[in-house]
Design an enzyme around this catalytic site. Structure first.
Site, PDB file in Angstrom:
ATOM      1  N   LYS A  27     -37.639  20.791  37.010  1.00 30.40           N
ATOM      2  CA  LYS A  27     -39.091  20.814  37.269  1.00 30.40           C
ATOM      3  C   LYS A  27     -39.498  22.100  37.988  1.00 30.40           C
ATOM      4  O   LYS A  27     -40.460  22.747  37.611  1.00 30.40           O
ATOM      5  CB  LYS A  27     -39.517  19.622  38.139  1.00 30.40           C
ATOM      6  CG  LYS A  27     -39.298  18.271  37.515  1.00 30.40           C
ATOM      7  CD  LYS A  27     -39.963  17.176  38.348  1.00 30.40           C
ATOM      8  CE  LYS A  27     -39.434  17.064  39.776  1.00 30.40           C
ATOM      9  NZ  LYS A  27     -38.018  16.693  39.885  1.00 30.40           N
ATOM     10  N   ARG A  29     -44.115  10.230  43.496  1.00 28.41           N
ATOM     11  CA  ARG A  29     -42.714   9.834  43.433  1.00 28.41           C
ATOM     12  C   ARG A  29     -42.553   8.320  43.327  1.00 28.41           C
ATOM     13  O   ARG A  29     -41.453   7.833  43.177  1.00 28.41           O
ATOM     14  CB  ARG A  29     -42.104  10.320  44.744  1.00 28.41           C
ATOM     15  CG  ARG A  29     -40.712  10.771  44.843  1.00 28.41           C
ATOM     16  CD  ARG A  29     -40.272  11.933  44.049  1.00 28.41           C
ATOM     17  NE  ARG A  29     -39.041  12.483  44.557  1.00 28.41           N
ATOM     18  CZ  ARG A  29     -38.851  13.766  44.824  1.00 28.41           C
ATOM     19  NH1 ARG A  29     -39.813  14.635  44.653  1.00 28.41           N
ATOM     20  NH2 ARG A  29     -37.683  14.182  45.251  1.00 28.41           N
ATOM     21  N   ARG A  43     -26.502  23.635  42.122  1.00 28.24           N
ATOM     22  CA  ARG A  43     -27.759  24.352  42.364  1.00 28.24           C
ATOM     23  C   ARG A  43     -27.668  25.213  43.632  1.00 28.24           C
ATOM     24  O   ARG A  43     -27.155  24.777  44.660  1.00 28.24           O
ATOM     25  CB  ARG A  43     -28.881  23.325  42.518  1.00 28.24           C
ATOM     26  CG  ARG A  43     -30.213  23.947  42.877  1.00 28.24           C
ATOM     27  CD  ARG A  43     -31.339  23.060  42.499  1.00 28.24           C
ATOM     28  NE  ARG A  43     -31.445  21.875  43.340  1.00 28.24           N
ATOM     29  CZ  ARG A  43     -32.393  20.961  43.187  1.00 28.24           C
ATOM     30  NH1 ARG A  43     -33.286  21.090  42.222  1.00 28.24           N
ATOM     31  NH2 ARG A  43     -32.436  19.911  43.982  1.00 28.24           N
ATOM     32  N   ARG A  70     -28.789  23.608  49.216  1.00 25.49           N
ATOM     33  CA  ARG A  70     -29.613  22.633  49.937  1.00 25.49           C
ATOM     34  C   ARG A  70     -28.753  21.546  50.553  1.00 25.49           C
ATOM     35  O   ARG A  70     -27.839  21.041  49.915  1.00 25.49           O
ATOM     36  CB  ARG A  70     -30.635  21.999  48.978  1.00 25.49           C
ATOM     37  CG  ARG A  70     -31.903  22.808  48.860  1.00 25.49           C
ATOM     38  CD  ARG A  70     -32.808  22.270  47.796  1.00 25.49           C
ATOM     39  NE  ARG A  70     -33.041  20.830  47.877  1.00 25.49           N
ATOM     40  CZ  ARG A  70     -33.921  20.189  47.120  1.00 25.49           C
ATOM     41  NH1 ARG A  70     -34.655  20.868  46.259  1.00 25.49           N
ATOM     42  NH2 ARG A  70     -34.091  18.896  47.221  1.00 25.49           N
ATOM     43  N   ARG A  75     -30.106  10.094  45.713  1.00 21.12           N
ATOM     44  CA  ARG A  75     -31.406  10.580  45.223  1.00 21.12           C
ATOM     45  C   ARG A  75     -31.635  10.158  43.770  1.00 21.12           C
ATOM     46  O   ARG A  75     -32.747   9.834  43.383  1.00 21.12           O
ATOM     47  CB  ARG A  75     -31.478  12.106  45.369  1.00 21.12           C
ATOM     48  CG  ARG A  75     -31.614  12.515  46.832  1.00 21.12           C
ATOM     49  CD  ARG A  75     -31.334  13.973  47.038  1.00 21.12           C
ATOM     50  NE  ARG A  75     -32.240  14.819  46.314  1.00 21.12           N
ATOM     51  CZ  ARG A  75     -31.926  16.035  45.867  1.00 21.12           C
ATOM     52  NH1 ARG A  75     -30.724  16.521  46.049  1.00 21.12           N
ATOM     53  NH2 ARG A  75     -32.823  16.757  45.247  1.00 21.12           N
TER      54      ARG A  75
HETATM   55  P1  AMP Z   1     -37.369  17.572  46.028  1.00 23.31           P
HETATM   56  O1  AMP Z   1     -37.245  19.002  46.422  1.00 23.31           O
HETATM   57  O2  AMP Z   1     -38.618  17.289  45.233  1.00 23.31           O
HETATM   58  O3  AMP Z   1     -36.121  17.037  45.366  1.00 23.31           O
HETATM   59  O4  AMP Z   1     -37.537  16.719  47.393  1.00 23.31           O
HETATM   60  C1  AMP Z   1     -36.533  16.708  48.375  1.00 23.31           C
HETATM   61  C2  AMP Z   1     -36.704  15.491  49.265  1.00 23.31           C
HETATM   62  O5  AMP Z   1     -37.987  15.528  49.899  1.00 23.31           O
HETATM   63  C3  AMP Z   1     -36.657  14.157  48.550  1.00 23.31           C
HETATM   64  O6  AMP Z   1     -35.329  13.684  48.371  1.00 23.31           O
HETATM   65  C4  AMP Z   1     -37.457  13.280  49.501  1.00 23.31           C
HETATM   66  O7  AMP Z   1     -36.687  12.921  50.644  1.00 23.31           O
HETATM   67  C5  AMP Z   1     -38.553  14.223  49.963  1.00 23.31           C
HETATM   68  N1  AMP Z   1     -39.742  14.181  49.073  1.00 23.31           N
HETATM   69  C6  AMP Z   1     -40.205  15.156  48.250  1.00 23.31           C
HETATM   70  N2  AMP Z   1     -41.310  14.781  47.606  1.00 23.31           N
HETATM   71  C7  AMP Z   1     -41.568  13.504  48.018  1.00 23.31           C
HETATM   72  C8  AMP Z   1     -42.570  12.546  47.710  1.00 23.31           C
HETATM   73  N3  AMP Z   1     -43.550  12.808  46.830  1.00 23.31           N
HETATM   74  N4  AMP Z   1     -42.512  11.337  48.340  1.00 23.31           N
HETATM   75  C9  AMP Z   1     -41.542  11.051  49.230  1.00 23.31           C
HETATM   76  N5  AMP Z   1     -40.551  11.901  49.557  1.00 23.31           N
HETATM   77  C10 AMP Z   1     -40.558  13.137  48.962  1.00 23.31           C
END
Ligand code: AMP
Length: 215
Positions: free
Chosen positions: A13, A88, A127, A160, A171
């Site tokens: 994404k 999400r 990654r 990360r 996740r």
């Molecule tokens: P991402 O970079 O989108 O994979 O997000 C990393 C982490 O941030 C996720 O595993 C969640 O803990 C938190 N996170 C990101 N976006 C959301 C969201 N829309 N709602 C809840 N937690 C989020």
């Protein structure tokens, strides 16, 4: 143009959103990036979010919705945006529709980047990212020219803290349980488009352009 990018962690994404930003001149709004910035800055919101993020769980809807409401009100979001990592879960998707309805707006499309589960594990653990330039690499499938260094900015690449094998499994489970139902949610609204995310990055970008140019 208001677009939601749907896809599991590691589906690509963020990589695709960056290409679309250049082409359409609208911002990528990534709640993950916003949360990581808050954690790095040590703000109160960041401190609250950190524990959930480290455990691969979702941050509370209150925090995320407050953050997104503020971000969507900024000037650069007026002509549109690409939402990456938000919504999400169904609560967030309903809240987004309500927020847009207040502004007499709606989403044009939700695009699912479809990648089989088995590929995601490898993608996520491989990654590496460059927070300064925003570039994303993969040590297996898309390595930088010089190991550990960003091609664009020369900065050292970061692994990360939630891309470890243990957290990645959690996740992906959260995605299956909480985020995957959004596919049906947007299908019912007639807004869902599916793009095969297993091909070359450039081919996927081409599919996105073809799709978004017709919206
Ligand atoms: P991402 O970079 O989108 O994979 O997000 C990393 C982490 O941030 C996720 O595993 C969640 O803990 C938190 N996170 C990101 N976006 C959301 C969201 N829309 N709602 C809840 N937690 C989020």
């Amino acid at each position: 143009m208001r677009i939601v990018l749907l896809g599991a962690p590691g589906s690509g994404k963020g990589t695709q959103a960056k290409q679309l930003v250049e082409r359409y001149g609208i911002p990528q709004i990534s709640t993950g990036d916003l949360l990581r910035a808050a954690v790095a800055a040590g703000t109160e919101l960041g401190l609250k979010a950190k524990a959930a993020m480290d455990q691969g769980q979702l941050v509370s809807d209150d925090i995320v919705l407050g953050m997104i409401r503020e971000r969507l009100a900024q000037d650069d979001a007026h002509k549109g945006y690409i939402l990456d990592g938000f919504p999400r879960n169904l609560t967030q998707a309903d809240a987004l529709d309500a927020m847009l309805a207040e502004l007499d707006q709606s989403l044009q499309a939700a695009v699912l980047l479809d990648v089989p589960f088995d590929d995601l594990l490898k993608r996520l653990t491989g990654r590496r990212s460059a927070p300064g330039s925003g570039m994303i690499y993969n040590i297996y499938t898309n390595p930088p020219k010089v190991e550990g260094v960003c091609d664009v900015s020369g900065e050292p690449l970061v692994h990360r803290s939630d891309d470890t094998e243990e957290t990645v499994g959690k996740r992906l489970k959260v995605f299956e349980e909480q985020t995957a139902p959004l596919v049906e949610f947007y299908r019912k609204q007639g807004k869902l488009h599916v793009i095969d995310g297993t091909r070359e990055i450039a081919e996927i970008t081409q599919d996105f352009r073809t799709l978004l140019d017709t919206l």
